[in-house]
Design an enzyme around this catalytic site. Sequence first.
Site, PDB file in Angstrom:
ATOM      1  N   SER A   1      63.020  67.321   9.383  1.00  5.01           N
ATOM      2  CA  SER A   1      62.703  66.353  10.428  1.00  5.01           C
ATOM      3  C   SER A   1      63.558  66.628  11.642  1.00  5.01           C
ATOM      4  CB  SER A   1      63.001  64.944   9.937  1.00  5.01           C
ATOM      5  OG  SER A   1      64.400  64.840   9.720  1.00  5.01           O
ATOM      6  N   LYS A   2      63.007  66.255  12.793  1.00  9.57           N
ATOM      7  CA  LYS A   2      63.717  66.613  14.022  1.00  9.57           C
ATOM      8  C   LYS A   2      65.004  65.816  14.209  1.00  9.57           C
ATOM      9  CE  LYS A   2      60.773  63.968  17.119  1.00  9.57           C
ATOM     10  NZ  LYS A   2      59.553  64.107  17.853  1.00  9.57           N
ATOM     11  N   ARG A   3      65.177  64.774  13.418  1.00  8.34           N
ATOM     12  CA  ARG A   3      66.448  64.040  13.506  1.00  8.34           C
ATOM     13  C   ARG A   3      67.598  64.884  12.975  1.00  8.34           C
ATOM     14  NH1 ARG A   3      67.277  58.355  11.270  1.00  8.34           N
ATOM     15  NH2 ARG A   3      69.281  58.836  12.173  1.00  8.34           N
ATOM     16  N   LYS A   4      67.262  65.769  12.032  1.00  4.81           N
ATOM     17  CA  LYS A   4      68.339  66.543  11.400  1.00  4.81           C
ATOM     18  C   LYS A   4      68.332  68.013  11.780  1.00  4.81           C
ATOM     19  CE  LYS A   4      68.834  63.308   7.697  1.00  4.81           C
ATOM     20  NZ  LYS A   4      68.201  62.891   6.466  1.00  4.81           N
ATOM     21  N   ASN A   5      67.210  68.508  12.258  1.00  2.93           N
ATOM     22  CA  ASN A   5      67.061  69.924  12.554  1.00  2.93           C
ATOM     23  C   ASN A   5      66.063  70.047  13.686  1.00  2.93           C
ATOM     24  OD1 ASN A   5      68.125  72.245  11.238  1.00  2.93           O
ATOM     25  ND2 ASN A   5      67.253  71.546   9.320  1.00  2.93           N
TER      26      ASN A   5
END
Length: 493
Positions: A253-257
Amino acid sequence: MTTVRTRIAPSPTGDPHVGTAYIALFNLCFARQHGGEFILRIEDTDQVRSTRESEQQIYDALRWLGIEWSEGPDVGGPHGPYRQSERGHIYQKYSAELVEKGHAFHCFCSAERLDKVRAEQMEAKQTPRYDGHCMSLSAAEVQQRLAANEPNVVRMKVPNNGVCVVPDMLRGEVEIPWDRMDMQVLMKTDGLPTYFLANVVDDHLMGITHVLRGEEWLPSAPKLILLYEYFGWDKPQLCYMPLLRNPDKSKLSKRKNPTSITFYERMGFLPQAMLNYLGRMGWSMPDEREKFSLDEMVEHFDINRVSLGGPIFDLEKLSWLNGQWMRELSVEEFAAGAQKWAFNSDYLMQIAPHVQGRVETFSQIAPLASFFFAGGVAPDAALFAHKKLSADQVRQVMQLILWKLEALRQWEKDKITGCIQAVVEHLELKLRDAMPLMFAAITGQASSVSVLDAMEILGPDLTRFRLRQAIELLGGVSKKENKEWEKLLASIA
Ligand code: GLU
């Protein structure tokens, strides 16, 4: 023997995702290995979220990686149109056929009624499903209500009990109980198909023989299989690829990567290294070597070597692999790559107008503008100390701006300003309260060129990445804050 035909069928609803490239790569390898064709179809039936910009970005990103298709909206082909929004009449016809054969029915239920049924089922601890209300309408009543133009959807009938056996190339036979399947809507009130109908009809008409798609689609496979049976069509072979994961094993997910392919391009990764890394996701060469080219992957490709444990997409590992590729370039190739990346006259021409008035000699350019040639910047936390705002408010302003910028599709200076303006106004602040924070996050410096121009030139990927990094530097966002601020975001125009 029929020719193998595979496809990628992205929905153009956001940044071009690394998951799309990963699935495309495996479909491409599978097709090439069998001397077949790999095609691209655009699934844009969600008219609100689909955009042409996003579609173009998908083409550009896949091509940057070296992924080519032999048929698609942009290259044409004998099975077109390849954009679902241009195939409306086809879906109408097939939906009518299902209704006529008694496999689907018109449903006139209002949203209120469906909500009520759902709430009652939840209360009774049942799986929420359509209750079949409109299945029992007489043919005459249906005709009359259709003639009166009453809003309706078309739903497919599904069995109430038993199991559906999904033949998966990787897992063997997967059994999924029918009572988990809803009477799926196939045609919406707006006359457009849902994914299920459009996907099955198109895969059939486009002669697709093998469908390699993400594992997130496995639970809904019975509905697709049933549609093939209702139409009396041969099913393609199905293959559900393991999902890419963050290092903590959660779904990528873009929150983490960063998940956008363009981010990796902008960060200065080599496309061949990126493609190599995606090939390593759940798959390995027979001799386990880590570095290989697309041609080598095709040569040794074997879908049975895909392992089901969720492959981890790890930026550090990718950087390591990229380093391997970098070092094996000739000096000429390395220099040419760097030039193409950012040391070119186009990019310099974008920067020059903002730098010229601030230097006395050319030698002052690099110290002033080095952040234009960087991925992340490492600002000092002290730069975020604010005269007026508390540390929590600082993080809040930055997070809200980040979210607004994540949703922004037209990356232009006045639109970027508009996002920041909307946030500060909502918080009853001034633009000048937020700008020093943006400045520190984006340039990593105490002073340089105008940050709004810098953001426009740097582009969405690096801008968002740097904002995210700055927020992390200041302690990140807790789960509770995330929830509260998301609510706040929803009320910002
Ligand atoms: N449009 C779907 C997606 O965006 C396609 C899934 C499939 O391959 O069937 O993922």
